[in-house]
Write an enzyme that holds these catalytic residues in place. Structure first.
Site, PDB file in Angstrom:
ATOM      1  N   HIS A  32       0.840  -1.204   0.000  1.00 41.20           N
ATOM      2  CA  HIS A  32       0.000   0.000   0.000  1.00 41.20           C
ATOM      3  C   HIS A  32       0.874   1.252   0.000  1.00 41.20           C
ATOM      4  CE1 HIS A  32      -3.412   2.601   0.697  1.00 41.20           C
ATOM      5  NE2 HIS A  32      -2.849   3.082   1.793  1.00 41.20           N
ATOM      6  N   ARG A  88       3.360   5.896  -2.879  1.00 40.82           N
ATOM      7  CA  ARG A  88       4.606   6.664  -2.924  1.00 40.82           C
ATOM      8  C   ARG A  88       5.416   6.451  -4.197  1.00 40.82           C
ATOM      9  NH1 ARG A  88       3.265  10.665   0.340  1.00 40.82           N
ATOM     10  NH2 ARG A  88       2.528   9.893   2.349  1.00 40.82           N
TER      11      ARG A  88
END
Length: 280
Positions: free
Chosen positions: A191, A196
């Site tokens: 996740h 990111r």
């Protein structure tokens, strides 16, 4: 643990100008994920190819708990402003270098010239593709460096006055490097990478995410392949968007054999055809 992973274990992989990512430990592998899944599914698969299909099924259907059986621990050196973005992922265990107990180091992040850009007019929290002029960029770098040098000198002056370390540090800038140990399970790490590694994430944290992704490719290659296929490079549609697609897609379902050309086969092909039935 495979040999490729052993080769990088404990080694610093450079990030930005002075930072790094260092893999400290790994608990589990692709095998641990399928083993955990088989506890729920009863008698399971045995071959490597069938393990791959099981992992892909779990990823495709967001059955996330088996991925939590794998944990990774990293030692990361990063600028404080990156750390403050990173720590928003609250599902990890973190132990950070303390400026209350130890003296801060004379290490600060200065962006490369190629990253000194104008503010985006489309994204209030991001930079545009337009570079600041060469002369101005060099000036900005020097200003940053001079400010960092002056603030660190003041920090040392406070320490020489025997001002407590916890107060001496408070004027140091966000560009100061910090370090931490960061342990996280694979489900939550994926996740983290989804968010990111995205092009909208700040460049500096993307550098770290890309390095961690390369490590994951060695640690859990089957899982990372499925993650890349279904999550990282996949997209979702809203109900309204699906209604529009339904209005423009031709009638008729594809032949399963024709889907093999796109590496869609077996149970995944059946599931894909079931999705298409919603439009017809």
């Amino acid at each position: 643990m495979n040999e490729e992973l052993k080769d990088i274990l404990g080694k610093e992989i450079k990030c930005l100008d002075k930072g790094f990512v260092r893999l400290i430990d790994v608990m589990g592998s692709d095998d641990a994920i399928v083993q955990a899944a088989r506890v729920s599914y009863g008698k399971g698969t045995k071959t490597r190819s069938m393990d791959r299909e099981l992992i892909r099924y779990l990823m495709r259907h967001r059955h996330t708990s088996p991925f939590e059986m794998v944990e990774l621990k990293f030692h990361v050196k990063l600028p404080i402003f990156v750390a403050r973005q990173w720590i928003r992922h609250r599902t990890a265990n973190v132990n950070e270098y303390s400026g209350r107990y130890s003296e801060m180091k004379d290490e600060f992040y200065i962006p490369e010239l190629s990253q000194l850009r104008h503010q985006s007019t489309m994204n209030r929290q991001g930079r545009s593709e337009d570079l600041i002029g060469d002369g101005e960029a060099g000036k900005v770098q020097k200003m940053m460096s001079d400010t960092q040098e002056n603030l660190f000198k003041e920090y040392n002056d406070y320490l020489e006055l025997d001002l407590t370390r916890e107060l001496s540090r408070i004027n140091l800038p966000l560009s100061t490097y910090t370090e931490w140990y960061w342990k996280i399970d694979l489900h939550n790490l994926l996740h983290f990478l989804k968010l990111r590694m995205d092009g909208h994430a700040q460049y500096e944290i993307r550098v770290y995410a890309d390095i961690i992704a390369d490590i994951l490719k060695l640690a859990v290659p089957l899982t990372y392949e499925a993650f890349e296929n279904y999550i990282l490079d996949g997209i979702a549609f809203s109900k309204n968007e699906l209604n529009w697609l339904k209005s423009v897609l031709p009638e008729g379902l594809p032949d399963k054999d024709s889907l093999k050309e796109f590496y869609i086969k077996g149970l995944e092909a059946d599931e894909f055809i079931d999705k298409l039935k919603k439009f017809i």
